[in-house]
Design a protein around this motif. Sequence first.
Motif, PDB file in Angstrom:
ATOM      1  N   GLY A  76       1.005  -1.446  -0.068  1.00  0.00           N
ATOM      2  CA  GLY A  76      -0.115   0.236   0.509  1.00  0.00           C
ATOM      3  C   GLY A  76       0.971   0.991  -0.016  1.00  0.00           C
ATOM      4  N   LEU A  77       2.205   1.233  -0.779  1.00  0.00           N
ATOM      5  CA  LEU A  77       2.621   2.502  -0.763  1.00  0.00           C
ATOM      6  C   LEU A  77       2.619   3.272  -1.683  1.00  0.00           C
ATOM      7  CD1 LEU A  77       6.368   0.480   0.048  1.00  0.00           C
ATOM      8  CD2 LEU A  77       5.286   1.888   1.558  1.00  0.00           C
TER       9      LEU A  77
ATOM     10  N   ASP B 269       6.577   9.361   8.076  1.00  0.00           N
ATOM     11  CA  ASP B 269       5.436   8.486   8.061  1.00  0.00           C
ATOM     12  C   ASP B 269       5.078   7.145   8.080  1.00  0.00           C
ATOM     13  OD1 ASP B 269       4.707  11.534   8.459  1.00  0.00           O
ATOM     14  OD2 ASP B 269       3.863  11.152   7.222  1.00  0.00           O
ATOM     15  N   LEU B 270       5.830   6.152   7.703  1.00  0.00           N
ATOM     16  CA  LEU B 270       5.908   4.567   7.641  1.00  0.00           C
ATOM     17  C   LEU B 270       6.100   4.188   8.320  1.00  0.00           C
ATOM     18  CD1 LEU B 270       7.902   3.449   3.915  1.00  0.00           C
ATOM     19  CD2 LEU B 270       7.693   1.888   6.200  1.00  0.00           C
ATOM     20  N   ASP B 271       5.528   3.243   9.214  1.00  0.00           N
ATOM     21  CA  ASP B 271       5.526   2.451  10.464  1.00  0.00           C
ATOM     22  C   ASP B 271       5.941   1.394  10.009  1.00  0.00           C
ATOM     23  OD1 ASP B 271       5.385   0.408  12.284  1.00  0.00           O
ATOM     24  OD2 ASP B 271       3.612   1.312  13.283  1.00  0.00           O
ATOM     25  N   PRO B 272       7.152   0.830   9.943  1.00  0.00           N
ATOM     26  CA  PRO B 272       8.264  -0.406   9.464  1.00  0.00           C
ATOM     27  C   PRO B 272       7.028  -1.214   9.982  1.00  0.00           C
ATOM     28  CG  PRO B 272       9.497   1.330  10.575  1.00  0.00           C
ATOM     29  CD  PRO B 272       8.357   1.419  10.736  1.00  0.00           C
ATOM     30  N   ALA B 273       7.028  -1.740  11.064  1.00  0.00           N
ATOM     31  CA  ALA B 273       5.934  -2.406  11.806  1.00  0.00           C
ATOM     32  C   ALA B 273       4.164  -2.739  10.870  1.00  0.00           C
ATOM     33  CB  ALA B 273       5.564  -2.171  13.342  1.00  0.00           C
ATOM     34  N   ASP B 274       4.172  -1.476  11.034  1.00  0.00           N
ATOM     35  CA  ASP B 274       2.838  -1.758   9.603  1.00  0.00           C
ATOM     36  C   ASP B 274       3.017  -2.371   8.784  1.00  0.00           C
ATOM     37  OD1 ASP B 274      -0.329  -1.318   9.859  1.00  0.00           O
ATOM     38  OD2 ASP B 274       0.459   0.135   7.893  1.00  0.00           O
TER      39      ASP B 274
ATOM     40  N   LEU C  45       2.752  -6.645   4.534  1.00  0.00           N
ATOM     41  CA  LEU C  45       2.920  -7.813   3.279  1.00  0.00           C
ATOM     42  C   LEU C  45       2.807  -8.863   3.687  1.00  0.00           C
ATOM     43  CD1 LEU C  45       6.404  -5.538   2.767  1.00  0.00           C
ATOM     44  CD2 LEU C  45       4.139  -6.114   1.632  1.00  0.00           C
ATOM     45  N   ALA C  46       3.053  -9.381   4.799  1.00  0.00           N
ATOM     46  CA  ALA C  46       3.348 -11.197   5.217  1.00  0.00           C
ATOM     47  C   ALA C  46       1.156 -11.238   5.611  1.00  0.00           C
ATOM     48  CB  ALA C  46       2.822 -11.030   6.970  1.00  0.00           C
TER      49      ALA C  46
ATOM     50  N   VAL D 251      11.317  -8.041   6.586  1.00  0.00           N
ATOM     51  CA  VAL D 251      12.862  -7.066   6.950  1.00  0.00           C
ATOM     52  C   VAL D 251      12.519  -6.082   6.396  1.00  0.00           C
ATOM     53  CG1 VAL D 251      14.752  -6.841   7.946  1.00  0.00           C
ATOM     54  CG2 VAL D 251      13.617  -8.984   8.286  1.00  0.00           C
ATOM     55  N   VAL D 252      12.040  -4.947   6.907  1.00  0.00           N
ATOM     56  CA  VAL D 252      12.161  -3.238   6.694  1.00  0.00           C
ATOM     57  C   VAL D 252      12.835  -2.745   7.281  1.00  0.00           C
ATOM     58  CG1 VAL D 252      10.729  -1.191   5.880  1.00  0.00           C
ATOM     59  CG2 VAL D 252       9.604  -3.296   6.127  1.00  0.00           C
TER      60      VAL D 252
END
Length: 284
Positions: free
Chosen positions: A82-83, A91-96, A101-102, A111-112
């Motif tokens: 959804g990028l 503003d990008l939350d790596p966990a989200d 993606l998973a 891994v981000v």
Amino acid sequence: MCSSDLLKQRPATEGVQRRQELRRQRRLERLAQIWRLLALLAAATGLGWVLLRHGWLLQSPAQVTVQGTVGLGRDQVIKAGGLKFPQPLLDLDPADLRRRLAAQLPVDQVVVQRHMLPAGLTIRLHPRVAVARAQRRTSAGIENGFVDRTGRWISARQQAMGGVPVASPLWITGWQERHQPGLEVLLRQLPASAAVTELRFRPEGDLWLSSSRLGLVRFGTLDDRLQRRLQVLDHLAADLPKTAALGGSRAIDLDDPEHPELLLAPPGDGLNAGGAVRKGRSAN
């Protein structure tokens, strides 16, 4: 008061005044240093905010690097995550992003990593490889999909995105979430000598195997005797003469692995036909 006393007091008064003036000058110098420091910090903070907000920015998909998987292109990963561009990295939350993606892709681990100089995003994907075709019942009806080596479900859409064909002939029907831990053990330790082509879970949890070497095998539920059943299955497949392989009218019961038995199965009611296998003791 004599003149000598006046001479003594005057130097003393001048000394006090000079000391007071020096202290005042030092205070002013300290205040000036503090103000300069605050102004410098404010300027640095403002500049840093501008750089981070407007300079640490993903302007295009070219700044996204995808690593570690076969069959998934950058555009697919960007769409699944959804990028949107331009994309401020703050503003990008790596966990989200990992969760999205998973959920969308056939990957086992995500891994981000965000990079500042130059601005960029690295996404490292570890693919989930389908090891069997599978089928499960949902509220919408029967759904066809796949499972990976850990026994987890892979939807047909996810598998199509991965683009890796399934080489194994194994079918798993009646898959449910609760079967996953035991299924992982089965997929890892099923003896090759048994040549198992299907694992069928009955609604009550009973597991039946279809073996081209032994015929139908009742495995029972995936309980703490699973390892022992696998040992007995391996032993039977390796030691029984090929002429002793059961036909479609009989099945081996390994529900109690210490006392294997023969069962009568209705004629023509194999696992692939999807019918129920009724339990009945052999006359022998």
